[in-house]
Structure formats: structure tokens, C-alpha cells
Write a protein that holds these residues in place. Structure first.
Motif, short mmCIF file in Angstrom:
data_model
loop_
_atom_site.label_atom_id
_atom_site.label_comp_id
_atom_site.label_asym_id
_atom_site.label_seq_id
_atom_site.Cartn_x
_atom_site.Cartn_y
_atom_site.Cartn_z
N LEU A 117 33.17 38.40 33.12
CA LEU A 117 33.95 38.07 32.13
C LEU A 117 34.28 39.25 31.18
N ASP A 118 33.11 40.22 30.99
CA ASP A 118 33.20 41.26 30.00
C ASP A 118 34.25 42.21 30.46
N GLN A 119 34.46 42.18 32.00
CA GLN A 119 35.49 43.25 32.25
C GLN A 119 36.78 42.80 31.97
N PHE A 120 37.15 41.65 31.61
CA PHE A 120 38.59 41.19 31.25
C PHE A 120 38.76 41.38 30.00
N TRP A 143 40.40 31.45 35.88
CA TRP A 143 39.05 31.97 36.59
C TRP A 143 38.77 30.95 37.59
N SER A 144 39.51 30.88 38.56
CA SER A 144 39.45 30.21 39.63
C SER A 144 38.74 30.65 41.02
N THR A 145 38.85 30.19 42.20
CA THR A 145 38.69 30.95 43.51
C THR A 145 39.12 32.15 43.61
N ALA A 146 40.54 32.39 43.31
CA ALA A 146 40.96 33.76 42.93
C ALA A 146 41.30 34.05 41.65
N ILE A 147 41.15 35.26 41.03
CA ILE A 147 41.44 35.50 39.65
C ILE A 147 42.83 35.72 39.42
N GLN A 148 43.46 35.26 38.58
CA GLN A 148 44.73 35.55 38.45
C GLN A 148 44.92 35.88 36.65
N HIS A 149 45.78 37.07 36.70
CA HIS A 149 45.80 37.44 35.10
C HIS A 149 47.29 37.29 34.87
#
Length: 435
Positions: free
Chosen positions: A37-40, A94-100
Motif C-alpha cells: 500500500l505504501d507504494q500507492f 485492490w483486488s486480484t489485479a490492481i487497477q489505478h
């Protein structure tokens, strides 16, 4: 919010199917997820609330990382996230694949220590979020536990989904108190309910879900346990049915909303009709001339998020409910928006529904208004009967004898069964038999 330093590391935090996860393990895995999370750079995290330990880890990681999370239904979470993304300048699914997600929305300033943002109207139409900070929910945890009957038990669960306010609240309250949360429990038939666990449990639910669970029991439950219900008022008939199916269990209720947390509670075995009980500590109540209920409390939410704009809540919050406060008891009559205006007479449909459910012949009821050329609005009662139905005249005679207002039914409909939404709300019938 979760006092890991005060909770023994070997204490069980979560039980899920055959898994037992300690507080030490939960903290360790959540800290590892916090690093991700800290990377987001995005402050908002959409979390699909599947009833699994992975979801709880994500929620705890958000707490540790000071990220604001938005709980989403587990089903079609990506669709829900895309529908809600315009509310925020930037967010992450924040799911199986991360979407921004990034939008033209201006950067928002949230209240201090905002915890999460929930959406009461789902993701259809014009969604409106309610904003919660840590202090208001921690005040709720402490205030709730201050009532002797609600003192924490070793095991806690909730029969409603985690993305609903009640389910999320019970999860975080349980972890805050250092108890064990039973994940993905749906009803009293679950094999995890050994007599030892059940008698040390608190079960939270809403009336419709819990009453359905009682009806599915093959045999009565002789074990002691506690059920705490929120939502619609419980009728005397329903309480008697509960006592018959669970003769040693205790039934408590509380009244509140996503925005106000807890307002009043009932620990009486047979409270007066429509009573939601005494006020929780630190709750102040105002009843206006037209019976609207206003609440002031440290447990109130911080405000609404609508069309991407944060709107701070007033100190005195309008609940949208109507009721009465008499001799230390709060009586709930229904929602302001649901009131029926019949020839100038204001009729509260929820009050009529509850009265009808006191009749032994009535299994379930739904009361609502329809436009009428002569009356303005006519009162419709849709009823599921236990056995032999009553006439409209008989029902109106009963209402006249037991109502403090001039209530009457104009149209009586007979239903084979009541239809409920996933949140436990009754759905108006479309094609039924008129009587």
C-alpha cells in the motif's frame, strides 16, 4: 484502532472454515501488505469485501497505512469501482489485479483520520457516500460495550455481508476488543456452531435475515447465546417465535443508522410496541413539532460525499426518521420520506406494518402509499397470511383500536410470500390478488 500491543499474540483473531488466525499472524501479514500500500500515491483504496481472511488483512493494512478504504460488494467489484471512481481524484482497486483510477476531480481534503467511505445507495443512480473517521467509530465501540448486556463475548459474528455498515462495524469492533470474529457465518445451521462456541457468542444481524434463519432450523436451539438485531422493529409475535426456537437465548435490539451509529437500545424481553428503547450514553435527542428525530453524539459521522464533493455534517444530525420520546423510551414510527399523505392525515407505514404483525393471522406485511385522485394517496397493505385471511374491515377495526392516530387501509393485497432485497428490505409487489 486495533491495539495489537495490548492483545496477546496467541489470541485467535479470526476463525474461517478450518483456519484459526492469531492476532500476531494477522498483524504480521497486514504489515507485509502495508508495504504494498505504501507504494500507492492514491489515498483511496477500493476493497472487494469477500468474507475471507484476505479481505480482513487488507482492511487492517489500510488502518496501518493510514489509507482510506471504500468497501465494495464482493460480486462485480470492478464494475462498482468504475461507477464510483468519479467521486475521487484518484483511487486504487485492490483486488486480484490492481487497477489505478485517476479523474479530473479536484484533490479532496478529508476530515482528520478518515477511516472509510461507505455508499448507502449502492452504485446505482446517484450514489452518496458517508464519511467515517476513526474517533467516531472508536467512540461507538466504547459506548456500545458500556451497556452491561452488550459486554464483549469471546466469539462474535454478523449474518450480514461485510460491505454493509453493520457487518463492517461488527468486524472492527471485535478486533478492537481483542475477541474472535467468525467469518462467513450465514445462519444458525453452520457446523461451526458447537454448543461451546455458541454459548460464548454474540450474533449480530437484521430482523429479516435472522427470522429466516430461525425458520430454517430443523430443531430448536437449546443453547444459551446472544443475538443483537438492528434495523426494523421486532414484533411481539416474532419475539415469541424466537423464544420458542431458542428458549435459552437472549434477544437484544438497537436503533441507529450508518450515519449515527447507536441511538437507542432495548434489552427488555417484551418492550412496548414500536419502542426502540432507552438512549445510549452521550446521545442527545431532539424531536421536532412534526415528529422528526435529530441526534447529537460523538458517534455521528463526519459528512456526505456526493458528486465528488464532501459536505460536512451538521452538529445536530437529521436522521430522516420520525418518532416519539415518552417516559424515557424512544418510539420509532418510520421514515419521513415514506409517510403517506391521505387527505391531509400523515400516516407512517412502518407503524401500520408493525401493528398488523401483532395479529396472529398475519405472517408478514408491507404498507405503502399510491397516488389516488380523491385521497391524494391511498394506503396499500400487502399481507402474507399465516392461515385464514382477515377482511379489510377487520384490519381497520384493529388499527382503530390500537393506533394513536386515525389510520386505515384502502387497498388490501394478498401475497404468497414477501420478497426481500439483499439488504433485507421488503420489495413492493407487482402482480397480486386484490381483496
Amino acid at each position: 484502532m486495533i491495539p495489537f500491543d495490548r492483545i496477546p499474540g496467541d489470541q485467535i483473531a479470526l476463525m474461517f472454515e478450518n483456519q484459526k488466525i492469531t492476532y500476531a499472524a494477522l498483524q504480521q501479514v497486514a504489515l507485509a501488505s502495508k508495504s504494498q500500500l505504501d507504494q500507492f500515491t492514491e489515498p483511496i483504496i477500493f476493497i472487494p469485501m469477500t468474507p475471507t481472511p484476505v479481505t480482513v488483512v487488507k482492511v487492517v493494512a489500510c488502518l496501518l497505512a493510514q489509507k482510506i478504504f471504500v468497501p465494495l460488494p464482493a460480486k462485480d467489484a470492478a464494475i462498482h469501482a468504475r461507477q464510483l471512481k468519479s467521486q475521487f481524484a484518484s483511487a486504487v482497486l485492490w483486488s486480484t489485479a490492481i487497477q489505478h483510477f485517476k479523474t479530473p476531480q479536484l484533490k479532496q481534503l478529508w476530515p482528520k483520520e478518515t477511516l472509510f467511505i461507505g455508499f448507502t445507495s449502492g452504485t446505482t443512480g446517484d450514489p452518496k457516500g458517508f464519511v467515517r473517521n476513526r474517533a467516531s467509530w472508536q467512540a461507538s465501540f466504547e459506548n456500545f460495550a458500556s451497556i452491561p448486556e452488550f459486554a464483549p463475548k469471546p466469539y462474535v459474528t454478523c449474518f450480514t455481508p461485510l460491505h454493509y455498515s453493520l457487518g463492517l462495524y461488527v468486524l472492527l469492533q471485535t478486533l478492537f476488543q481483542g475477541k474472535t470474529f467468525l467469518l462467513n457465518m450465514r445462519d444458525l445451521n453452520d457446523p461451526l456452531w458447537t454448543a461451546t462456541i455458541l454459548e460464548q457468542s454474540q450474533i449480530f444481524s437484521v430482523p429479516t435475515v435472522f427470522m429466516a434463519s430461525l425458520q430454517h432450523l430443523k430443531t430448536p436451539k437449546p443453547t444459551k447465546f446472544e443475538i443483537i438485531l438492528s434495523g426494523e422493529t421486532i414484533t411481539a409475535t416474532q419475539r415469541q417465535y424466537f423464544e420458542k426456537r431458542c428458549p435459552k437465548a437472549k434477544l437484544f435490539t438497537f436503533y441507529g443508522a450508518s450515519e449515527t451509529s447507536f441511538i437507542a437500545y432495548n434489552t427488555q424481553k417484551q418492550p412496548p410496541a414500536q419502542s426502540v428503547g432507552r438512549l445510549f450514553p452521550k446521545v442527545q435527542l431532539q424531536v421536532t413539532a412534526d415528529n422528526a428525530l435529530l441526534v447529537k453524539s460523538p458517534m455521528n459521522f463526519q459528512g456526505y460525499l456526493k458528486n465528488g464533493q464532501f459536505q460536512p455534517a451538521a452538529t445536530w444530525l437529521q436522521t430522516g426518521d420520525v418518532g416519539r420520546y415518552q417516559q424515557g423510551q424512544l418510539y420509532y414510527d418510520g421514515r419521513q420520506d415514506d409517510r403517506i399523505n391521505r387527505k391531509g392525515e400523515k400516516i407512517f407505514p412502518k407503524f401500520v406494518e408493525t401493528l398488523l404483525l401483532e395479529l396472529p393471522q398475519v405472517k408478514d406485511s408491507l404498507v405503502y402509499g399510491l397516488t389516488d385522485a380523491q385521497l391524494g394517496q391511498r394506503v396499500v397493505a400487502a399481507v402474507v397470511w399465516q392461515d385464514d385471511p382477515l377482511s379489510k374491515q377487520a384490519l381497520n377495526t384493529f388499527l382503530k383500536q390500537h393506533s394513536y392516530r386515525r389510520y386505515q387501509i384502502d387497498t388490501l393485497l394478498t401475497l404468497d410470500k414477501m420478497t426481500y432485497s439483499t439488504s433485507g428490505k421488503k420489495i413492493k409487489p407487482q402482480a397480486v390478488t386484490k381483496k
